[in-house]
Design an enzyme around this catalytic site. Structure first.
Site, PDB file in Angstrom:
ATOM      1  N   HIS A  42     -19.656  30.269 -15.000  1.00 16.10           N
ATOM      2  CA  HIS A  42     -19.205  31.488 -14.343  1.00 16.10           C
ATOM      3  C   HIS A  42     -20.236  32.037 -13.358  1.00 16.10           C
ATOM      4  CE1 HIS A  42     -20.063  32.532 -18.782  1.00 16.10           C
ATOM      5  NE2 HIS A  42     -21.205  32.457 -18.164  1.00 16.10           N
TER       6      HIS A  42
ATOM      7  N   ASN B  31     -26.598  22.045 -17.268  1.00 17.90           N
ATOM      8  CA  ASN B  31     -26.035  23.371 -17.544  1.00 17.90           C
ATOM      9  C   ASN B  31     -26.541  24.361 -16.498  1.00 17.90           C
ATOM     10  OD1 ASN B  31     -24.629  25.229 -19.747  1.00 17.90           O
ATOM     11  ND2 ASN B  31     -26.444  26.277 -18.995  1.00 17.90           N
TER      12      ASN B  31
ATOM     13  N   ASN C  67     -29.274  27.585  -0.167  1.00 15.99           N
ATOM     14  CA  ASN C  67     -29.242  26.408   0.697  1.00 15.99           C
ATOM     15  C   ASN C  67     -29.415  26.696   2.183  1.00 15.99           C
ATOM     16  OD1 ASN C  67     -26.730  27.725   0.691  1.00 15.99           O
ATOM     17  ND2 ASN C  67     -25.650  25.874   1.285  1.00 15.99           N
TER      18      ASN C  67
END
Length: 235
Positions: free
Chosen positions: A138, A152, A161
């Site tokens: 989420h 994870n 980025n």
């Protein structure tokens, strides 16, 4: 986008959609209602369930035993067998077998999500690869990223980025655990079996097996909250 100038055009389109739904139902696809919009060249595997409000545009291939929808848009994408796409958008991308997407996820720009992955609510994946078994449950942005297997991604993680001029890539190794509210400032590499502590902003390469803690130390001042509230007139 479809638009209609008159009732006859709308009626003709509705009959065309009903015909396409009938075609797929005869081949083992289940439809909850007649609201689906399906392009002529779409392929859907047997046992797949199409829920209300689904739009499958040209170039889309859906595997067997999937659940698509409700309220899902898929454009020029491939979805593997036994996948779930729930209230999400998948554009020009590949979703692996057994992967769960949504609700309210956005996968785009030729991303590839592997098998048995989880892309959860309010997660965006852009021009990235996620290895088999990796999860972002989420509230995260994964952009220009190459991610290994069984990674994870904690809630609120951002791959940073864009430097204002160029888009830069992030590399995350197998089995890395990225804690909640972390920033990975690209270009950057995070190795295999690493642990990034929650709240970290990571700007240097992380070697395999390392623990990274990149946050300010907490300072607690006893009884100061009362003084501040009193100065502000808050009771």
């Amino acid at each position: 986008m479809l638009s209609f100038d008159n009732w006859n055009a709308l009626t003709e389109h509705t009959e065309t959609m009903r015909g396409r739904i009938r075609f797929h139902m005869e081949r083992g696809v289940r439809f909850v209602d007649l609201s689906a919009q399906i392009a002529e060249d779409v392929v859907i595997g047997a046992g797949t369930v199409i829920l209300p409000g689904v739009i499958l545009q040209s170039g889309t291939v859906i595997g067997k035993n999937c659940t698509i929808g409700p309220n899902t848009l898929i454009v020029e994408s491939t979805v593997g067998d036994s996948a779930t796409i729930n209230q999400s958008q998948v554009l020009n991308s590949i979703i692996g077998d057994g992967t769960s997407v949504g609700p309210f996820a956005h996968i785009r720009n030729h991303s590839e999500v592997g098998a048995n992955c989880r892309v959860g609510n309010f997660v965006e994946v852009k021009k990235s690869q996620m290895g088999d078994g990796s999860k972002s449950a989420h509230l995260s942005y994964i952009g220009d990223t190459e991610m290994g297997r069984d990674v994870n991604i904690g809630c609120g993680t951002i791959t940073v980025n864009y430097d204002g001029v160029h888009k830069n890539r992030t590399y995350i190794g197998d089995r890395a655990f990225i804690g909640c509210n972390s920033n990975l400032v690209a270009p950057i590499s995070v190795g295999k079996d690493t642990l990034v502590a929650a709240g970290s902003t990571v700007v240097e390469p992380v070697p395999d097996g390392a623990l990274v803690i990149a946050r300010s130390r907490q300072v607690t001042k006893q009884n100061r909250a009362h003084d501040i509230f009193e100065k502000k007139g808050k009771k």
